[in-house]
Motif scaffolding. Sequence first.
Motif, PDB file in Angstrom:
ATOM      1  N   LEU A   1     -34.796  46.148   7.938  1.00 36.17           N
ATOM      2  CA  LEU A   1     -34.617  44.701   7.875  1.00 36.17           C
ATOM      3  C   LEU A   1     -33.195  44.332   7.451  1.00 36.17           C
ATOM      4  O   LEU A   1     -32.551  43.463   8.044  1.00 36.17           O
ATOM      5  N   LEU A   2     -32.717  45.017   6.408  1.00 38.03           N
ATOM      6  CA  LEU A   2     -31.393  44.685   5.872  1.00 38.03           C
ATOM      7  C   LEU A   2     -30.279  45.073   6.840  1.00 38.03           C
ATOM      8  O   LEU A   2     -29.273  44.361   6.965  1.00 38.03           O
ATOM      9  N   ASP A   3     -30.458  46.207   7.516  1.00 37.57           N
ATOM     10  CA  ASP A   3     -29.423  46.654   8.458  1.00 37.57           C
ATOM     11  C   ASP A   3     -29.295  45.724   9.658  1.00 37.57           C
ATOM     12  O   ASP A   3     -28.247  45.646  10.286  1.00 37.57           O
ATOM     13  N   ALA A   4     -30.388  45.032   9.994  1.00 42.70           N
ATOM     14  CA  ALA A   4     -30.395  44.211  11.202  1.00 42.70           C
ATOM     15  C   ALA A   4     -29.976  42.761  10.951  1.00 42.70           C
ATOM     16  O   ALA A   4     -29.996  41.938  11.871  1.00 42.70           O
ATOM     17  N   LEU A   5     -29.590  42.428   9.726  1.00 43.59           N
ATOM     18  CA  LEU A   5     -29.262  41.044   9.410  1.00 43.59           C
ATOM     19  C   LEU A   5     -28.004  40.585  10.136  1.00 43.59           C
ATOM     20  O   LEU A   5     -27.007  41.306  10.223  1.00 43.59           O
ATOM     21  N   SER A   6     -28.058  39.368  10.640  1.00 51.38           N
ATOM     22  CA  SER A   6     -26.848  38.750  11.186  1.00 51.38           C
ATOM     23  C   SER A   6     -25.992  38.278  10.021  1.00 51.38           C
ATOM     24  O   SER A   6     -26.421  38.279   8.861  1.00 51.38           O
ATOM     25  N   ARG A   7     -24.797  37.843  10.335  1.00 44.32           N
ATOM     26  CA  ARG A   7     -23.898  37.381   9.280  1.00 44.32           C
ATOM     27  C   ARG A   7     -24.491  36.199   8.531  1.00 44.32           C
ATOM     28  O   ARG A   7     -24.473  36.161   7.296  1.00 44.32           O
ATOM     29  N   GLU A   8     -25.060  35.258   9.262  1.00 43.32           N
ATOM     30  CA  GLU A   8     -25.636  34.078   8.630  1.00 43.32           C
ATOM     31  C   GLU A   8     -26.858  34.447   7.793  1.00 43.32           C
ATOM     32  O   GLU A   8     -27.053  33.947   6.672  1.00 43.32           O
ATOM     33  N   GLN A   9     -27.691  35.330   8.322  1.00 43.71           N
ATOM     34  CA  GLN A   9     -28.867  35.767   7.573  1.00 43.71           C
ATOM     35  C   GLN A   9     -28.457  36.512   6.295  1.00 43.71           C
ATOM     36  O   GLN A   9     -29.096  36.378   5.248  1.00 43.71           O
ATOM     37  N   THR A  10     -27.393  37.292   6.399  1.00 44.14           N
ATOM     38  CA  THR A  10     -26.915  38.057   5.248  1.00 44.14           C
ATOM     39  C   THR A  10     -26.544  37.128   4.095  1.00 44.14           C
ATOM     40  O   THR A  10     -26.912  37.373   2.937  1.00 44.14           O
ATOM     41  N   ILE A  11     -25.837  36.050   4.400  1.00 45.69           N
ATOM     42  CA  ILE A  11     -25.443  35.100   3.364  1.00 45.69           C
ATOM     43  C   ILE A  11     -26.675  34.458   2.734  1.00 45.69           C
ATOM     44  O   ILE A  11     -26.763  34.298   1.511  1.00 45.69           O
ATOM     45  N   GLN A  12     -27.666  34.109   3.571  1.00 43.55           N
ATOM     46  CA  GLN A  12     -28.885  33.508   3.041  1.00 43.55           C
ATOM     47  C   GLN A  12     -29.628  34.471   2.120  1.00 43.55           C
ATOM     48  O   GLN A  12     -30.119  34.074   1.044  1.00 43.55           O
ATOM     49  N   VAL A  13     -29.726  35.733   2.508  1.00 50.04           N
ATOM     50  CA  VAL A  13     -30.405  36.736   1.684  1.00 50.04           C
ATOM     51  C   VAL A  13     -29.664  36.937   0.368  1.00 50.04           C
ATOM     52  O   VAL A  13     -30.275  36.990  -0.714  1.00 50.04           O
ATOM     53  N   VAL A  14     -28.344  37.048   0.442  1.00 54.09           N
ATOM     54  CA  VAL A  14     -27.542  37.245  -0.774  1.00 54.09           C
ATOM     55  C   VAL A  14     -27.731  36.071  -1.730  1.00 54.09           C
ATOM     56  O   VAL A  14     -27.933  36.250  -2.932  1.00 54.09           O
ATOM     57  N   ARG A  15     -27.675  34.869  -1.197  1.00 44.83           N
ATOM     58  CA  ARG A  15     -27.836  33.698  -2.056  1.00 44.83           C
ATOM     59  C   ARG A  15     -29.225  33.677  -2.698  1.00 44.83           C
ATOM     60  O   ARG A  15     -29.364  33.436  -3.902  1.00 44.83           O
TER      61      ARG A  15
END
Length: 916
Positions: free
Chosen positions: A61-75
């Motif tokens: 799941l984490l490896d497949a994150l898009s850039r926008e999704q990554t920011i949302q997950v981090v936040r």
Amino acid sequence: MTHDKDAPLREDIRLLGRLLGDTVRDQQGAAAFELIERIRQNSVRFHRDDDSAARRELEDLLDALSREQTIQVVRAFSYFSHLANIAEDQHHIRRSRAHLIAGSAPREGSLAHAIEAVLGSGTADSAALMAFFDSALVSPVLTAHPTEVQRKSILNCETVIARLLDERDRMLLTPDEAEATLEALRRAVLTLWQTRVLRTAKLSVIDEITNGLSYFDTTFLRELPRLYAALEDRLAAASPGLGGTELAPFLQVGSWIGGDRDGNPFVTAEVLDKALAMQATVVLEYYLNELHSLGSQLSMSQGLVSASDALQALAERSPDTSAHRRDEPYRRAVSGVYARLAATYRELLGTAPPRHAVASAEPYADAAALVADLDTVHHSLVANGAATLSRGRLRQLRRAAKVFGFHLAPIDLRQNSDVHERVIAELLEIACPGTDYRAQDEAGRCALLLEELATARPLASPHVKYSEESEGELAIFRSARRAHLRYGTSAIQNCIISKTDDVSDLLELAVLLKEAGLLRPLENALDVNIVPLFETIDDLENAAGVMERLFSLPIYRALLGARKHTQEVMLGYSDSNKDGGFLTSGWALYKAESELVTTFARHGVRLRLFHGRGGSVGRGGGPSYQAILAQPDGAVQGQIRLTEQGEVIGAKYGNPEVGRRNLEVLVAATLETSLRPAGDAPTPPAFVAAMQALSDAACTAYRGLVYETEGFERYFWESTVISEIAALNIGSRPASRKKSTAIEDLRAIPWVFSWSQCRVMLPGWYGFGSAVQAFLAQHPEDGLALLQRMAREWSFFATLLSNMDMVLAKSDLAIASRYADLVKDVSLREAVFGRIRAEHQSTVQVLLQITGQTELLEGNPLLKRSIRNRFPYLDPLNHVQVELLRRHREHGEDVRIRNGIHISINGIAAGLRNSG
């Protein structure tokens, strides 16, 4: 049925997590919420059940994150770390209250426990207790460092959430009230989500001063007077002879913010002036607000209550001539005090206070005059049967005025000895060409400096233009002199010399103080403490010898008379750790303290130690109570100062109740340690010899990795977030002392912080496993038994092991391996990380052998629970941070990726809590 004490904590975490999830769904959409929830569930499942399938799905799941999704997950996961901290703090408060309500026996670290321990030991009576408090000094000192990653706006949001949780916990709410509180929590979480975590501009020193002052508004101005009151009442209950006793202001909060110039060119005389004015503004406005409220409360009428002659006179001097208050002497007296304080505000700060007085009045000459007027009100109330009234707001205000004065907090000045040396060399060379001070040996330097100290003649001339550096240093000391005249001598009490390695370093500062009138040789007057800071392993080993030579100088001994024959010495935990590793640093500090105790006793000088501790164990952190109790005999002589740094300030003092508890712990530990029975016997020689052997082997292992492994510097910069930390707007000073990537030049704070972010925690344990293995190989028959005995019987060694236990439990080599993969050189990566992994495994193994535990933190279930609760939310942050680092370093500048990295740094720091 066993009561589950942690159930309310889990309920609060679930509630805040649900509100955060609802906020994500509303703000980012259902798809974002479902993705984050899947990541959360898999991470929890993996941690709870060690489910390998959950781990694989999580990684996919984490490896497949898009850039926008990554920011949302981090936040999302960063904010959850913050919310979990709030819930945990609230649970500590809840459990403390439960113990008090149930009438449980006093717990370690409480004032009740400390007083019982001291009186119950038979070594101290009420007279000894009062003697202790008459000469004691307990001072946490706030410092600004580049691991304070929180914005003030975020802290404000968290304060609101904490208050609402507290209301839910303490009050029996009606259904409507409960729904209103829940709605308020929902608004607070939404505000938090919509508040920017990152700073858009680098912090200035003034920003850091503002941040530091917020803790006085939130905690210190209110909680410190309450702590004094509780302590006085506790002493009165413990010993009838202590009833009515008012303690000297021994507990004070200090600051370096605005005065610490070591490596920070932005701290100037102008900044120091501004810091002092900002502090005075905060404390004077607090007094004025309290006086305004007090005046409304003391509404007693002349015909119904008596007043002393002194109170009547105070009322008559008041400019308050209102006919409505003619028969209210207490109210008129307070109104007069307000008017004088408002005039003081105007005189000190050059502006009018926010709320005007009834009329003009003469300003106070000093804070003591304000205290005298407040005491007049107090004594009149007591004498006329209204002592209960004096124990409320007036008691808090009187105590605050005695502790905080017109300056709020003493600001320490600190500068590197190299700077002092250059300034002195320039002054001497211009005054007497050919002196060539820097070419002199130590004896030659001391001779020149002592000659200057023997005369009142100034060395600097107002008619000479000196270098910018020298002008700046002289300006700082002149500013300090003006501060003494304006705010009182308590405003600046200490001048600290970083990188002290010999007597001349102290004498150089003495000469500079003389130039500003802070040292007056003909009067043997010294207005500030000259404080050496011993930082490296070599400096710690030489500390006692330096002080021995210093005390042999008649001029210096005469000056000490002006400081009550008390000498402060600061010990640096951070640089000694970076220099020699965790074990060797701890042992060098312990030996230095023991040697200093002996040296000071021989010369009849009182020793006050200032511990330069950081938040992390790698920088001397760990529980304060155990750390103080583990000091060598005689090292805590009723006086102790210690730094509170970085994100630890927010964690300890952001919540008022938690802040008061932490202050109480410092007082309790200092009291217990200072008045504990003398040891029946010195530390067994076998313990000392074993510790020295362990230290030697650990230092060899540590330096062998950090300083003697080719390519290690490159490994460190590529496998950690040090580059990104250096670019983050989280402090006013640079990450390195010089423009280089050398480990030697790197500040200890970002060094430790970087290892924490990647979950290696190397500065808190590396070298211990090798050291113990070597020791056991040399002592195969009795070595382990000896180490186990040391753990049982020697508080220094037990505390060392306990801190290491905590650090190792927070480390995770599986996660660390992902950061190691960022190192491009495969052979370097495998060589260095292979050694780190092997040493980690060895250290955990020998620690468990020595302590008798079957797993880490077996003896600390509270911390173990905390880690269990928060790590499922930290691991995704680490994983995403690695991916963001990879993208950032491979594809160049992208603002969103860089911001994502910085948000992840914030979230991981919040989750680990003591990482810098």
